[in-house]
Motif scaffolding. Structure first.
Motif, PDB file in Angstrom:
ATOM      1  N   ARG A 241      46.890  43.515  31.841  1.00 37.45           N
ATOM      2  CA  ARG A 241      46.187  42.718  32.844  1.00 37.45           C
ATOM      3  C   ARG A 241      44.727  43.138  32.849  1.00 37.45           C
ATOM      4  O   ARG A 241      44.418  44.304  32.648  1.00 37.45           O
ATOM      5  N   ILE A 242      43.826  42.192  33.118  1.00 40.42           N
ATOM      6  CA  ILE A 242      42.414  42.522  33.246  1.00 40.42           C
ATOM      7  C   ILE A 242      41.878  41.873  34.505  1.00 40.42           C
ATOM      8  O   ILE A 242      42.134  40.697  34.770  1.00 40.42           O
ATOM      9  N   VAL A 265      33.370  35.392  27.712  1.00 39.27           N
ATOM     10  CA  VAL A 265      33.427  36.810  27.358  1.00 39.27           C
ATOM     11  C   VAL A 265      34.810  37.361  27.701  1.00 39.27           C
ATOM     12  O   VAL A 265      35.450  38.056  26.895  1.00 39.27           O
ATOM     13  N   LEU A 266      35.298  37.050  28.880  1.00 40.85           N
ATOM     14  CA  LEU A 266      36.597  37.537  29.336  1.00 40.85           C
ATOM     15  C   LEU A 266      37.720  37.101  28.397  1.00 40.85           C
ATOM     16  O   LEU A 266      38.642  37.879  28.111  1.00 40.85           O
ATOM     17  N   LEU A 267      37.637  35.886  27.898  1.00 45.12           N
ATOM     18  CA  LEU A 267      38.710  35.368  27.052  1.00 45.12           C
ATOM     19  C   LEU A 267      38.761  36.037  25.689  1.00 45.12           C
ATOM     20  O   LEU A 267      39.729  35.871  24.952  1.00 45.12           O
ATOM     21  N   LYS A 268      37.751  36.812  25.351  1.00 46.23           N
ATOM     22  CA  LYS A 268      37.775  37.583  24.105  1.00 46.23           C
ATOM     23  C   LYS A 268      38.515  38.911  24.274  1.00 46.23           C
ATOM     24  O   LYS A 268      38.798  39.605  23.295  1.00 46.23           O
ATOM     25  N   ILE A 273      46.833  38.634  30.794  1.00 48.17           N
ATOM     26  CA  ILE A 273      46.964  38.317  32.219  1.00 48.17           C
ATOM     27  C   ILE A 273      45.598  38.518  32.879  1.00 48.17           C
ATOM     28  O   ILE A 273      45.063  39.627  32.884  1.00 48.17           O
ATOM     29  N   LEU A 274      45.033  37.440  33.435  1.00 44.14           N
ATOM     30  CA  LEU A 274      43.669  37.449  33.954  1.00 44.14           C
ATOM     31  C   LEU A 274      43.671  37.369  35.471  1.00 44.14           C
ATOM     32  O   LEU A 274      44.192  36.410  36.054  1.00 44.14           O
ATOM     33  N   VAL A 302      45.903  34.685  37.289  1.00 43.86           N
ATOM     34  CA  VAL A 302      46.261  35.296  38.577  1.00 43.86           C
ATOM     35  C   VAL A 302      45.045  35.157  39.493  1.00 43.86           C
ATOM     36  O   VAL A 302      44.280  36.100  39.699  1.00 43.86           O
ATOM     37  N   PRO A 303      44.831  33.960  40.033  1.00 42.14           N
ATOM     38  CA  PRO A 303      43.682  33.772  40.920  1.00 42.14           C
ATOM     39  C   PRO A 303      43.870  34.512  42.232  1.00 42.14           C
ATOM     40  O   PRO A 303      44.990  34.615  42.757  1.00 42.14           O
ATOM     41  N   GLY A 304      42.762  35.022  42.772  1.00 40.56           N
ATOM     42  CA  GLY A 304      42.812  35.569  44.116  1.00 40.56           C
ATOM     43  C   GLY A 304      42.915  34.415  45.094  1.00 40.56           C
ATOM     44  O   GLY A 304      42.011  33.581  45.177  1.00 40.56           O
ATOM     45  N   VAL A 305      44.012  34.335  45.817  1.00 40.18           N
ATOM     46  CA  VAL A 305      44.188  33.240  46.779  1.00 40.18           C
ATOM     47  C   VAL A 305      44.101  33.750  48.214  1.00 40.18           C
ATOM     48  O   VAL A 305      44.289  32.986  49.163  1.00 40.18           O
TER      49      VAL A 305
END
Length: 367
Positions: A241-242, A265-268, A273-274, A302-305
Motif C-alpha cells: 500500500r502507498i 508519479v504515484l502510478l509509477k 493499493i493507493l 482507497v480514497p479517504g472518505v
C-alpha cells in the motif's frame, strides 16, 4: 452490491499510558521497564476495537512510534541533533493561523527530528520484530480480516530529517532506501500488508520544495519513486500500500499541488493499493482526476472518505456518495473505504478527539 471493505491510514489516538511510555523512552534514551507490557496490551485493545466497529484491515495504531517518519532514528544509525522546521508555504501566507495551530498543539509530545550526521544503516531489528509479533497476536485474537504496518518512505525520511552527511540528496535517498528495504521485506514476510507513507510526493511541494519551481519538485518526486521501487524490488505489489497526503493539519492548504500533477508519479510506484485524500474541502473534488487517467488494472483505490482533521462525524449517505464516485470509475471491487490521513500522526497530538475519531470510523463502516 456487497459492502465496501474498510481500512484507514494507520495511526490512531494513543491512550495516555502509551504516550507516557513513549515520552519516557525519549527522556531516558531507552524504553522503560513496562514499555512492552503497556504497548502490547493497548495494541490488542485497539485492534479489537477496530474489528468491533467494522474495520476489515487493521493496524497497530502506530502505538510503538512517536511519529510516522522520525521513528527511524531509533532503528537506523546516522541520526543526531535537530533538523530545522519548515512551515508549509500556506502557513507562511497566514501567520496568524500558524500561531493558532501552535497553540492547539501545545500539549503534544516533543517531536524529535534529528539530522543525518553519519552513515545510515540498520542498528535495531528488535523493535520491528516486536511490532510484528504484537500485531500478529492482536489480529489473531480479534479475528481481523487482515493487518497492515506502516513504514516511512526514503523520501519522507529525507523530508523531515535533513541531510548533513551525504554529498547530495540523491546519495542520501539511496542510503535510506538501502537501509529501509530490510524493514519493508520483514513486514511482508511477517504476513502483513506493508504501507509506505509518502507525503513527500505531494506535501513536499509546499514544504521542502516551496522555494523551487514545480518542475524541480516533480523531478525529485520521480527520483523518490525510483528509489522506493528499488527498495521494494521483489515484493508482491498486491501486498503493498502507498499513502500520499498534503499534510495532516487543518489549515488553508492553498499551496497544495494538484492531484493531477502527482498522480502520474504515484502510478509509477510499485504498490498496487493507493491511499489518498478525498474528503477534505481542498481535495474532495479530485475524484474527477481518475476519470482522465489510464489506471492500471491491478490498482486498488482507497480514497479517504472521512476527514482526519475535522470533528464532524460524516453521514453514512455522504460516505456512500463519495465511494460510489470512485466505484463508478473503476468498479466497486477495486475500491476500499479509507480515511484522509491518520488520526494520531504524532503521539499526543491530533485534531480529532479520540472518541470522535472512532465515531467517524464506525459511521463509515455502515456503508
Amino acid at each position: 452490491m456487497s459492502k465496501f471493505l474498510t481500512t484507514h491510514v494507520g495511526s490512531l489516538p494513543r491512550p495516555d499510558c502509551v504516550c507516557d511510555v513513549l515520552q519516557a523512552r525519549e527522556e531516558e534514551g531507552g524504553p522503560p521497564d513496562d514499555f512492552e507490557a503497556v504497548v502490547a496490551r493497548e495494541v490488542k485493545a485497539i485492534v479489537a476495537r477496530q474489528v468491533a466497529i467494522g474495520i476489515d484491515y487493521v493496524s497497530d495504531g502506530e502505538f510503538s512510534k512517536i511519529g510516522y517518519a522520525n521513528y527511524v532514528k531509533d532503528r537506523l544509525t546516522g541520526f543526531s541533533g535537530d533538523s530545522p522546521r519548515v512551515p508549509g508555504a500556506d502557513l507562511d501566507d497566514f501567520p496568524g493561523f500558524l500561531k493558532m495551530l501552535a497553540r492547539w498543539r501545545e500539549g503534544a509530545l516533543p517531536r524529535p527530528t534529528p539530522c543525518c550526521t553519519g552513515p545510515v544503516a540498520v542498528k535495531d531489528r528488535d523493535q520491528l520484530k516486536a511490532d510484528t509479533a504484537r500485531l500478529k497476536a492482536a489480529v489473531e485474537a480479534a479475528g481481523a480480516r487482515g493487518g497492515f504496518i506502516n513504514a516511512a518512505s526514503p523520501g519522507v525520511i529525507a523530508l523531515f530529517q535533513a541531510n548533513e552527511y551525504y554529498p547530495d540528496r540523491s546519495t542520501y535517498l539511496a542510503a535510506l532506501a538501502e537501509a529501509m528495504k530490510e524493514e519493508y521485506r520483514a513486514i511482508v514476510e511477517a504476513g502483513f500488508f506493508l504501507q509506505i507513507d509518502c507525503p513527500d510526493l505531494d506535501m513536499g511541494r509546499h514544504t521542502t520544495f516551496k522555494h523551487d519551481d514545480e518542475a524541480t519538485f516533480l523531478k525529485s518526486a520521480h527520483e523518490q519513486v525510483e528509489v522506493l521501487n528499488a527498495a521494494l524490488d521483489g515484493l508482491p505489489p498486491e501486498r503493498l500500500r502507498i499513502h500520499i497526503c498534503w499534510g495532516n493539519y487543518e489549515g488553508p492548504h492553498t499551496r497544495d499541488i494538484g492531484l493531477e500533477k502527482v498522480l502520474p508519479v504515484l502510478l509509477k510506484a510499485r504498490p498496487a493499493i493507493l491511499l489518498f485524500e478525498a474528503a477534505n474541502p481542498r481535495h474532495a473534488h479530485e475524484w474527477r482526476v481518475f476519470q482522465e487517467v489510464e489506471l492500471p488494472d491491478d490498482r486498488i483505490l482507497v480514497p479517504g472518505v472521512i476527514d482526519s482533521t475535522s470533528n464532524y462525524v460524516e453521514h453514512p449517505e455522504l460516505v456512500a456518495e463519495r465511494l460510489m464516485k470512485f466505484a463508478d470509475i473503476v468498479g466497486p471491487e477495486r475500491v476500499m473505504a479509507g480515511s484522509d490521513c491518520g488520526f494520531g500522526t504524532f503521539a499526543g497530538d491530533g485534531l480529532v478527539e479520540a472518541e470522535v475519531c472512532f465515531a467517524k470510523l464506525e459511521a463509515r463502516s455502515r456503508v
